[in-house]
Design an enzyme around this catalytic site. Sequence first.
Site, PDB file in Angstrom:
ATOM      1  N   CYS A 149       0.791  -1.570  -0.084  1.00 17.43           N
ATOM      2  CA  CYS A 149      -0.232  -0.744   0.308  1.00 17.43           C
ATOM      3  C   CYS A 149       1.078   1.865   0.175  1.00 17.43           C
ATOM      4  O   CYS A 149       1.204   1.725   0.709  1.00 17.43           O
ATOM      5  CB  CYS A 149      -0.416   0.186   1.442  1.00 17.43           C
ATOM      6  N   CYS A 152      -0.600   4.637   1.566  1.00 19.29           N
ATOM      7  CA  CYS A 152      -0.324   4.082   3.731  1.00 19.29           C
ATOM      8  C   CYS A 152       1.449   4.112   3.889  1.00 19.29           C
ATOM      9  O   CYS A 152       1.337   4.639   4.709  1.00 19.29           O
ATOM     10  CB  CYS A 152      -0.384   2.159   3.926  1.00 19.29           C
ATOM     11  N   ASP A 153       2.358   3.356   3.088  1.00 19.08           N
ATOM     12  CA  ASP A 153       3.397   3.784   3.458  1.00 19.08           C
ATOM     13  C   ASP A 153       4.686   4.335   2.829  1.00 19.08           C
ATOM     14  O   ASP A 153       5.737   5.159   3.724  1.00 19.08           O
ATOM     15  CB  ASP A 153       4.351   2.549   3.690  1.00 19.08           C
TER      16      ASP A 153
HETATM   17  P1  FAD Z   1      -9.643  -6.756   6.726  1.00 14.16           P
HETATM   18  O1  FAD Z   1      -8.398  -5.831   7.623  1.00 14.16           O
HETATM   19  O2  FAD Z   1      -9.388  -6.962   5.710  1.00 14.16           O
HETATM   20  O3  FAD Z   1     -10.216  -6.846   8.379  1.00 14.16           O
HETATM   21  C1  FAD Z   1     -11.345  -7.954   7.149  1.00 14.16           C
HETATM   22  C2  FAD Z   1     -11.875  -8.802   8.652  1.00 14.16           C
HETATM   23  O4  FAD Z   1     -12.849 -10.483   8.096  1.00 14.16           O
HETATM   24  C3  FAD Z   1     -10.567 -10.274   8.631  1.00 14.16           C
HETATM   25  O5  FAD Z   1      -9.966  -9.984  10.200  1.00 14.16           O
HETATM   26  C4  FAD Z   1     -10.452 -11.647   8.540  1.00 14.16           C
HETATM   27  O6  FAD Z   1      -9.702 -12.089   9.222  1.00 14.16           O
HETATM   28  C5  FAD Z   1     -12.615 -11.396   8.572  1.00 14.16           C
HETATM   29  N1  FAD Z   1     -13.089 -12.209   7.158  1.00 14.16           N
HETATM   30  C6  FAD Z   1     -12.343 -12.641   6.376  1.00 14.16           C
HETATM   31  N2  FAD Z   1     -13.187 -13.464   5.674  1.00 14.16           N
HETATM   32  C7  FAD Z   1     -14.172 -13.863   6.530  1.00 14.16           C
HETATM   33  C8  FAD Z   1     -14.893 -15.009   7.275  1.00 14.16           C
HETATM   34  N3  FAD Z   1     -16.221 -15.409   5.734  1.00 14.16           N
HETATM   35  N4  FAD Z   1     -15.811 -15.272   8.244  1.00 14.16           N
HETATM   36  C9  FAD Z   1     -15.284 -14.553   9.474  1.00 14.16           C
HETATM   37  N5  FAD Z   1     -14.528 -13.383   9.148  1.00 14.16           N
HETATM   38  C10 FAD Z   1     -13.737 -13.004   7.371  1.00 14.16           C
HETATM   39  N6  FAD Z   1      -4.471   1.731   5.384  1.00 14.16           N
HETATM   40  C11 FAD Z   1      -4.333   3.034   6.077  1.00 14.16           C
HETATM   41  O7  FAD Z   1      -4.874   3.382   6.738  1.00 14.16           O
HETATM   42  N7  FAD Z   1      -2.971   3.345   6.999  1.00 14.16           N
HETATM   43  C12 FAD Z   1      -2.471   2.790   6.737  1.00 14.16           C
HETATM   44  O8  FAD Z   1      -0.802   2.850   6.965  1.00 14.16           O
HETATM   45  C13 FAD Z   1      -2.335   0.769   5.570  1.00 14.16           C
HETATM   46  N8  FAD Z   1      -1.378   0.023   5.849  1.00 14.16           N
HETATM   47  C14 FAD Z   1      -1.202  -0.934   5.435  1.00 14.16           C
HETATM   48  C15 FAD Z   1      -0.873  -1.624   5.520  1.00 14.16           C
HETATM   49  C16 FAD Z   1      -0.472  -2.996   4.375  1.00 14.16           C
HETATM   50  C17 FAD Z   1       0.211  -4.293   3.847  1.00 14.16           C
HETATM   51  C18 FAD Z   1      -1.707  -3.460   3.890  1.00 14.16           C
HETATM   52  C19 FAD Z   1      -2.062  -4.962   3.252  1.00 14.16           C
HETATM   53  C20 FAD Z   1      -2.502  -2.809   3.890  1.00 14.16           C
HETATM   54  C21 FAD Z   1      -2.500  -0.860   4.307  1.00 14.16           C
HETATM   55  N9  FAD Z   1      -3.739  -0.151   4.957  1.00 14.16           N
HETATM   56  C22 FAD Z   1      -3.941   0.769   5.689  1.00 14.16           C
HETATM   57  C23 FAD Z   1      -5.443  -0.448   4.164  1.00 14.16           C
HETATM   58  C24 FAD Z   1      -6.212  -1.174   5.645  1.00 14.16           C
HETATM   59  O9  FAD Z   1      -5.344  -2.401   6.260  1.00 14.16           O
HETATM   60  C25 FAD Z   1      -7.500  -1.513   4.847  1.00 14.16           C
HETATM   61  O10 FAD Z   1      -7.674  -0.368   4.397  1.00 14.16           O
HETATM   62  C26 FAD Z   1      -8.418  -2.412   6.227  1.00 14.16           C
HETATM   63  O11 FAD Z   1      -7.921  -3.032   7.016  1.00 14.16           O
HETATM   64  C27 FAD Z   1      -9.408  -2.523   5.600  1.00 14.16           C
HETATM   65  O12 FAD Z   1     -10.785  -2.797   6.734  1.00 14.16           O
HETATM   66  P2  FAD Z   1     -11.524  -3.693   6.672  1.00 14.16           P
HETATM   67  O13 FAD Z   1     -11.858  -4.228   8.246  1.00 14.16           O
HETATM   68  O14 FAD Z   1     -12.463  -3.627   5.840  1.00 14.16           O
HETATM   69  O15 FAD Z   1     -11.005  -5.221   6.084  1.00 14.16           O
END
Ligand code: FAD
Length: 334
Positions: A149, A152-153
Amino acid sequence: MSDSDVKKVVIIGSGPAGWTAAIYAARAGLEPIIYVGVPKQDPGPVLPGGQLMLTNDVENYPGFPEGVSGPEMMAMFQKQGERFGARIVGEDVERCEFDPEGKVHTLHTSDGKSVRAHAVIISTGATANWLGLESEMRLATTGGGVSACAVCDGALPMFRDQPLAVVGGGDTAMEEAHHLTKFASTVYVIHRRDELRASKTMQDRVLSKDNVEMVWNSTVVDCLSEKDSFGSDKITGIRLKDTKTGEERDLAVKGLFVAIGHTPATKFLRDTALSFDDAGYLVLPGRSSRTGIPGVYGAGDVADATYRQAVTAAGMGCQAALDAENDLGERGLL
Ligand code: FAD
């Protein structure tokens, strides 16, 4: 199962969207249950706590002026949710039977059980696709200079005025590369073919920059690293393999950004009446978290291919909990 066993709200997924929904729903007295998911490797690492569990430095989430590590931040989200009574289940939801009238939805979980709920919030995220190298994942999870990302980084001090590499050839890769041109001395765009998949406009935007260099017909086969003065491993280069000749060579870089797409976690929903776009993201037809099915809501990256940030995911989690609370009230289910 009697009607008293029907939960008001079940949340699927424990990233910023899921936990924010849980905090709001719990404070509203909806007694949410959050299925946090089981750790897996599909298509990349997926952990309870979500994508932020893979990053050491979160510098753009408001309220943390000194930055915070992703796992630390997600532990705080969880603590806040639990404080208001959100109940955690450490399982995946594997199959959903959504009631078209929205009265009682049934979710089947990885422990062989099922749970019924009036409202379901889907916040399962979108997993970044990785190259699958051991060195890549080790450096990504320890702040070693590998990320999925750039927004992000990219602005972290370790990447300033340094040669950086982006892997990929689509629009996402072009966006990442374009963002990095503001910070890097050189941005190498590594692509396995001799032409890009990205739209012409995106290509022109990137290729017109003085500090972009294309590396065609190449794949990354390893990340090279050395210990810094604090004893932690930092990337020093990448090993490239020519896809035509098979020849290998090393390229010195201080950062690698993997931009080969994301996979939204919606496979387990495909036999439902929900709508998905071509890439598999959940479609929310209006300006709310409501899906086409009454009582089923989407929040976070699973329904957002554009922004994919922790703060936008958290905002969507808040919307989903408020929409659910409002709808449950209107249907006399509170
Ligand atoms: P996610 O964080 O992806 O969480 C999804 C969850 O759903 C997980 O816990 C998974 O276990 C669960 N899940 C999936 N399928 C199922 C199922 N069938 N049953 C039960 N649970 C399930 N964003 C920033 O704002 N700042 C940053 O510095 C930043 N750094 C990042 C660095 C990296 C390397 C990456 C990959 C992303 C980064 N991001 C950052 C982006 C950020 O992580 C995401 O935008 C954010 O986490 C999205 O949140 P979410 O809750 O939608 O999904």
